[in-house]
Scaffold this motif. Structure first.
Motif, PDB file in Angstrom:
ATOM      1  N   VAL A  13       0.835  -1.204   0.000  1.00 40.30           N
ATOM      2  CA  VAL A  13       0.000   0.000   0.000  1.00 40.30           C
ATOM      3  C   VAL A  13       0.869   1.253   0.000  1.00 40.30           C
ATOM      4  O   VAL A  13       0.593   2.220  -0.722  1.00 40.30           O
ATOM      5  CB  VAL A  13      -0.957  -0.012   1.211  1.00 40.30           C
ATOM      6  CG1 VAL A  13      -1.715   1.310   1.311  1.00 40.30           C
ATOM      7  CG2 VAL A  13      -1.942  -1.171   1.104  1.00 40.30           C
ATOM      8  N   ILE A  14       1.937   1.235   0.781  1.00 38.48           N
ATOM      9  CA  ILE A  14       2.843   2.391   0.850  1.00 38.48           C
ATOM     10  C   ILE A  14       3.445   2.681  -0.518  1.00 38.48           C
ATOM     11  O   ILE A  14       3.636   3.847  -0.894  1.00 38.48           O
ATOM     12  CB  ILE A  14       3.935   2.133   1.912  1.00 38.48           C
ATOM     13  CG1 ILE A  14       3.321   2.189   3.314  1.00 38.48           C
ATOM     14  CG2 ILE A  14       5.081   3.135   1.788  1.00 38.48           C
ATOM     15  CD1 ILE A  14       4.227   1.669   4.412  1.00 38.48           C
ATOM     16  N   ARG A  15       3.722   1.634  -1.299  1.00 39.98           N
ATOM     17  CA  ARG A  15       4.294   1.835  -2.633  1.00 39.98           C
ATOM     18  C   ARG A  15       3.361   2.662  -3.516  1.00 39.98           C
ATOM     19  O   ARG A  15       3.791   3.611  -4.186  1.00 39.98           O
ATOM     20  CB  ARG A  15       4.575   0.486  -3.289  1.00 39.98           C
ATOM     21  CG  ARG A  15       5.292   0.609  -4.631  1.00 39.98           C
ATOM     22  CD  ARG A  15       5.586  -0.753  -5.230  1.00 39.98           C
ATOM     23  NE  ARG A  15       4.391  -1.369  -5.794  1.00 39.98           N
ATOM     24  CZ  ARG A  15       4.022  -2.628  -5.594  1.00 39.98           C
ATOM     25  NH1 ARG A  15       4.738  -3.412  -4.806  1.00 39.98           N
ATOM     26  NH2 ARG A  15       2.939  -3.111  -6.161  1.00 39.98           N
ATOM     27  N   THR A  16       2.073   2.329  -3.516  1.00 39.46           N
ATOM     28  CA  THR A  16       1.130   3.090  -4.336  1.00 39.46           C
ATOM     29  C   THR A  16       0.934   4.498  -3.790  1.00 39.46           C
ATOM     30  O   THR A  16       0.820   5.462  -4.560  1.00 39.46           O
ATOM     31  CB  THR A  16      -0.217   2.350  -4.421  1.00 39.46           C
ATOM     32  OG1 THR A  16      -0.044   1.170  -5.217  1.00 39.46           O
ATOM     33  CG2 THR A  16      -1.289   3.214  -5.065  1.00 39.46           C
ATOM     34  N   SER A  50       2.510   8.725   3.597  1.00 41.19           N
ATOM     35  CA  SER A  50       2.106   7.468   4.235  1.00 41.19           C
ATOM     36  C   SER A  50       2.503   7.453   5.703  1.00 41.19           C
ATOM     37  O   SER A  50       3.574   7.925   6.083  1.00 41.19           O
ATOM     38  CB  SER A  50       2.747   6.276   3.520  1.00 41.19           C
ATOM     39  OG  SER A  50       4.158   6.368   3.551  1.00 41.19           O
ATOM     40  N   VAL A  51       1.610   6.890   6.517  1.00 42.15           N
ATOM     41  CA  VAL A  51       1.867   6.713   7.946  1.00 42.15           C
ATOM     42  C   VAL A  51       1.798   5.226   8.253  1.00 42.15           C
ATOM     43  O   VAL A  51       0.773   4.582   8.019  1.00 42.15           O
ATOM     44  CB  VAL A  51       0.832   7.464   8.809  1.00 42.15           C
ATOM     45  CG1 VAL A  51       1.107   7.211  10.296  1.00 42.15           C
ATOM     46  CG2 VAL A  51       0.853   8.953   8.503  1.00 42.15           C
ATOM     47  N   ALA A  52       2.888   4.673   8.749  1.00 45.42           N
ATOM     48  CA  ALA A  52       2.905   3.272   9.174  1.00 45.42           C
ATOM     49  C   ALA A  52       2.655   3.204  10.670  1.00 45.42           C
ATOM     50  O   ALA A  52       2.911   4.165  11.402  1.00 45.42           O
ATOM     51  CB  ALA A  52       4.248   2.630   8.839  1.00 45.42           C
ATOM     52  N   VAL A  53       2.143   2.070  11.111  1.00 41.35           N
ATOM     53  CA  VAL A  53       2.016   1.810  12.545  1.00 41.35           C
ATOM     54  C   VAL A  53       2.805   0.547  12.851  1.00 41.35           C
ATOM     55  O   VAL A  53       2.986  -0.310  11.986  1.00 41.35           O
ATOM     56  CB  VAL A  53       0.542   1.650  12.968  1.00 41.35           C
ATOM     57  CG1 VAL A  53      -0.210   2.961  12.799  1.00 41.35           C
ATOM     58  CG2 VAL A  53      -0.146   0.541  12.178  1.00 41.35           C
ATOM     59  N   ARG A  62      10.375  -3.552   7.723  1.00 39.76           N
ATOM     60  CA  ARG A  62      10.519  -2.873   6.434  1.00 39.76           C
ATOM     61  C   ARG A  62       9.422  -1.838   6.204  1.00 39.76           C
ATOM     62  O   ARG A  62       9.687  -0.745   5.699  1.00 39.76           O
ATOM     63  CB  ARG A  62      10.512  -3.923   5.315  1.00 39.76           C
ATOM     64  CG  ARG A  62      10.623  -3.342   3.916  1.00 39.76           C
ATOM     65  CD  ARG A  62      10.748  -4.450   2.890  1.00 39.76           C
ATOM     66  NE  ARG A  62      10.539  -3.961   1.535  1.00 39.76           N
ATOM     67  CZ  ARG A  62      10.546  -4.733   0.457  1.00 39.76           C
ATOM     68  NH1 ARG A  62      10.751  -6.035   0.589  1.00 39.76           N
ATOM     69  NH2 ARG A  62      10.341  -4.221  -0.738  1.00 39.76           N
ATOM     70  N   HIS A  63       8.178  -2.160   6.572  1.00 42.76           N
ATOM     71  CA  HIS A  63       7.100  -1.197   6.317  1.00 42.76           C
ATOM     72  C   HIS A  63       7.291   0.079   7.132  1.00 42.76           C
ATOM     73  O   HIS A  63       6.893   1.165   6.697  1.00 42.76           O
ATOM     74  CB  HIS A  63       5.728  -1.832   6.582  1.00 42.76           C
ATOM     75  CG  HIS A  63       5.351  -1.977   8.029  1.00 42.76           C
ATOM     76  ND1 HIS A  63       5.803  -3.013   8.817  1.00 42.76           N
ATOM     77  CD2 HIS A  63       4.564  -1.214   8.832  1.00 42.76           C
ATOM     78  CE1 HIS A  63       5.295  -2.891  10.035  1.00 42.76           C
ATOM     79  NE2 HIS A  63       4.544  -1.813  10.074  1.00 42.76           N
ATOM     80  N   VAL A  64       7.937  -0.039   8.277  1.00 45.45           N
ATOM     81  CA  VAL A  64       8.222   1.138   9.104  1.00 45.45           C
ATOM     82  C   VAL A  64       9.262   2.026   8.418  1.00 45.45           C
ATOM     83  O   VAL A  64       9.136   3.256   8.379  1.00 45.45           O
ATOM     84  CB  VAL A  64       8.710   0.696  10.498  1.00 45.45           C
ATOM     85  CG1 VAL A  64       9.143   1.896  11.332  1.00 45.45           C
ATOM     86  CG2 VAL A  64       7.615  -0.089  11.214  1.00 45.45           C
ATOM     87  N   ARG A  65      10.279   1.399   7.856  1.00 45.21           N
ATOM     88  CA  ARG A  65      11.342   2.156   7.190  1.00 45.21           C
ATOM     89  C   ARG A  65      10.863   2.814   5.900  1.00 45.21           C
ATOM     90  O   ARG A  65      11.341   3.888   5.527  1.00 45.21           O
ATOM     91  CB  ARG A  65      12.527   1.234   6.883  1.00 45.21           C
ATOM     92  CG  ARG A  65      13.192   0.634   8.113  1.00 45.21           C
ATOM     93  CD  ARG A  65      14.573   0.077   7.766  1.00 45.21           C
ATOM     94  NE  ARG A  65      14.539  -0.830   6.630  1.00 45.21           N
ATOM     95  CZ  ARG A  65      14.326  -2.135   6.722  1.00 45.21           C
ATOM     96  NH1 ARG A  65      14.103  -2.679   7.909  1.00 45.21           N
ATOM     97  NH2 ARG A  65      14.329  -2.905   5.651  1.00 45.21           N
ATOM     98  N   SER A 117       6.665  -8.143  -0.742  1.00 45.72           N
ATOM     99  CA  SER A 117       7.308  -8.691   0.450  1.00 45.72           C
ATOM    100  C   SER A 117       7.405  -7.652   1.553  1.00 45.72           C
ATOM    101  O   SER A 117       7.478  -6.451   1.293  1.00 45.72           O
ATOM    102  CB  SER A 117       8.719  -9.183   0.089  1.00 45.72           C
ATOM    103  OG  SER A 117       9.457  -9.524   1.241  1.00 45.72           O
ATOM    104  N   GLY A 118       7.416  -8.148   2.774  1.00 43.80           N
ATOM    105  CA  GLY A 118       7.665  -7.287   3.920  1.00 43.80           C
ATOM    106  C   GLY A 118       8.985  -7.611   4.583  1.00 43.80           C
ATOM    107  O   GLY A 118       9.261  -7.152   5.688  1.00 43.80           O
TER     108      GLY A 118
END
Length: 637
Positions: free
Chosen positions: A17-20, A28-31, A40-43, A367-368
């Motif tokens: 989702v962050i990629r799009t 984008s805000v990750a939790v 990885r999603h945090v970074r 991938s995560g």
């Protein structure tokens, strides 16, 4: 379009989702929980917010903490991904009440389609064919009217939990009771429905997309018949079973199902289809979220489904009509999961020591993962997805098999090698699929034997580490070639353990360089990737550890015939039913270990006495860690 979107998820779907969002220029805000602080999603997100400790109930499932994170970061919308709260009507409603846009359907649509009984009644009223069946409170009567075989299903949830196939109605009452227990434990609701069982069915789903302006289209189908324990493992688009007329009819049925609940956003309507007569399709359920397997639809349609989720949620109309949707080529997806096929697909875990994910012409990986990622037992076991695309099905299958052979996740055991072999099975290649195929052929695709070249490679790595380094004179005693003064050379042997302990003496030639080891045995060269005590090739991996036979012998002598019960998987001990000194019977349940939503009961191997108990409820355990020791019962004459 939104300025800032919070992604209420983790792992590969959060990264996806962050990629799009990045491509659209949306912040984008990750939790993250404490377990995912370095994930990885945090970074990759523009900003990230800690939402609690590792357990999902205190982090990713906490509506209060997610809404607080959105408020702190100025998010205007929330993308739920899939899993966790993605199909939780209360969360969607809470977002709306907090002034946030929930990127998905309305809370009412989620609630309606989440109730399988109401969902069937609603779509049936809209003219969509449904599987003949019945529901509580007339469940048993309906089952007997249908006649065997019948399928019992919980109304409140899916994923195979609480499902019971009943072929003998004399045990119907017992099966209903068991299904209720599982449904109550999994979903907090023991309401059941019953459906006629279709032997060797195919699972085919239709992707729908609806905006807030009355437009609904379908994006073709996905074949999801390759499943294990009711969980999809391989998906493809389009299905080889459907002709254009059936595809159009099923697509229209899916559109009507979406209209029947006032749907908005991306959703999936699942059908059960008799393999012998695809025109006789039946509605099964509707998933009110983005599906794990959405990439195959993206590849054959050229549409970014996450982008259209965002555009629809922002109030935009669909930018195309049904006539403008075309399917080109073929795509196949494989789900890479942290599980060990050689151990009955029990969950695995560990630290990713070496990661190599395939990419290139016609290959995509969602991938995560990253090197150093800790794969624990708290969350879903799916790590990544490898997707291949080609002009035709045969090309897509070949590309996916090659991509899985290139997939390296050393440090964590996965199912990549198993999936590669499954894709080469003659029935899969021929497109002769059904939801029971995997279970029928799984024994032919899983081996617990360790090839000799694996031990040869592991020994070669150890031999290389023993070689002296530096220039100048070399002490012949320091060279690991078995040289002896005035005696016959004795090549070194290594005590190794991948399954059962072995003592292995290298007999081939080897080249060790960087993260690769190549060995030649009997004129055949084998090349592996390596990291730590792991080696792998073609999607398969082995952890070959050093084994100390002296320590093992002393341990066995200390227990004098007693059996050590070890953890079958890394996880958490949730239940301990015995104490030291308790007498137990053979097969008695002693402990429960839980990992990645799966419980495993550890039972007594024989009658005896609990001599040692090394864990308590809440203990975190590693694979093969000793949990308890059972001293055998002495037989009296």
């Amino acid at each position: 379009m939104f300025d800032t979107v919070l992604v209420a998820n983790r792992g590969e779907i959060a990264v996806r989702v962050i990629r799009t969002l990045r491509e659209l220029g949306v912040r984008s805000v990750a939790v993250f929980s404490d377990a995912d602080a370095q994930a990885r999603h945090v970074r990759e997100a523009d900003t990230a917010v800690r939402i609690g400790p590792a357990p999902a109930a205190e982090s990713y499932l906490s509506v209060e903490r997610l809404l607080e994170a959105a408020a702190r970061t100025g998010a205007q919308a929330v993308h739920p991904g899939y899993g966790f709260l993605a199909e939780n009507a209360a969360f969607a409603r809470a977002c709306e009440e907090a002034g946030l846009v929930f990127i998905g359907p309305s809370a009412d649509a989620i609630a309606l389609m989440g109730d399988k009984i109401r969902a069937k009644e609603t779509v049936e009223a809209a003219g969509v064919p449904v599987v003949p069946g019945g529901r509580d409170p007339e469940l048993a009567k309906a089952a007997r009217t249908l006649g065997p075989p019948v399928l019992l299903k919980p109304s409140a949830g899916g994923g195979g939990k609480g499902m019971r196939l009943v072929r003998d109605l004399t045990v119907l009452d017992e099966e209903i009771a068991a299904a209720r227990r599982e449904a109550r434990a999994s979903f907090g609701d023991d309401t059941l429905l019953v459906e006629r069982w279709i032997d060797r069915p195919r699972h085919i789903e239709i992707q729908v997309l609806a905006d807030g302006h009355g437009n609904v289209v379908h994006l073709g189908e996905r074949e999801c018949s390759l499943q294990r324990r009711h969980q999809k493992i391989i998906e493809e688009a389009p299905s080889v079973l459907l002709d254009e007329a059936t595809r159009a009819a099923m697509g229209e049925a899916a559109v009507q199902a979406a209209r029947s609940c006032g749907y908005r956003g991306a959703g999936t309507v699942e059908f059960i289809v008799p393999g012998g007569d695809p025109s006789q399709y039946y509605f099964m359920e509707m998933n009110t979220r983005l599906q794990v397997e959405h990439p195959v639809t993206e590849l054959v349609t050229g549409l970014d489904l996450v982008e259209w989720q965002l555009r629809v949620a922002a109030g935009e109309p669909l930018g195309f009509t049904q006539d403008e949707v075309t399917l080109t080529g073929h795509a196949v997806e494989a789900r890479i999961c942290a599980e060990d096929p050689a151990r009955g697909f029990l969950p695995s875990g560990g630290t990713v020591l070496l990661l190599d994910e395939p990419a290139g012409d016609g290959v995509r990986t969602d991938s995560g993962l990253s090197e150093g990622t800790e794969v624990g037992s708290l969350y879903d076991p799916m790590l990544s997805k490898v997707i291949a695309y080609g002009p035709d099905r045969a090309t897509a299958l070949r590309r996916l098999r090659a991509a899985l052979a290139e997939t390296v996740t050393l440090g964590v055991q996965t199912n990549a090698g198993f999936l590669r072999r499954l894709l080469g099975h003659p029935a899969v290649v021929a497109g002769e699929l059904d939801t029971g195929l995997v279970e029928r052929v799984v024994a032919d695709l899983v081996s617990t034997d360790v090839p000799e070249e694996v031990y040869e490679a592991a020994a070669a790595v150890r031999l290389e580490a023993l070689k002296p380094t530096g220039e100048g004179w070399t002490d012949p005693f320091s060279v690991p070639n078995g040289w002896r003064l005035g005696g016959t050379p004795k090549p070194p042997s290594f005590h190794l353990k991948a399954q059962d302990p072995v003592t292995y003496t290298p007999r081939g030639t080897a080249t060790v360089s960087g993260d690769t080891v190549a060995v030649t045995l009997d004129g055949l060269r084998h090349t592996f990737r390596r990291a730590g005590d792991w080696i792998g090739r073609d999607g398969d991996a082995w952890q070959v550890r050093d084994h100390d036979p002296v320590a093992d012998s002393l341990s066995q002598a200390a227990h004098a015939g007693a059996d050590s019960l070890t953890a079958p998987m890394p996880g958490t001990v949730t239940v301990v039913k015995v104490a030291v000194g308790d007498e137990v019977t053979a097969g008695q349940s002693l402990l429960v270990v839980e990992a990645m939503k799966m419980e495993h009961v550890v039972s007594a191997p024989h009658a005896g006495t609990v001599a040692e108990l090394d864990v308590t409820p809440g203990s975190t355990v590693a694979m093969d860690q000793v949990l308890a020791v059972i001293a055998p019962k002495e037989e009296t004459e």
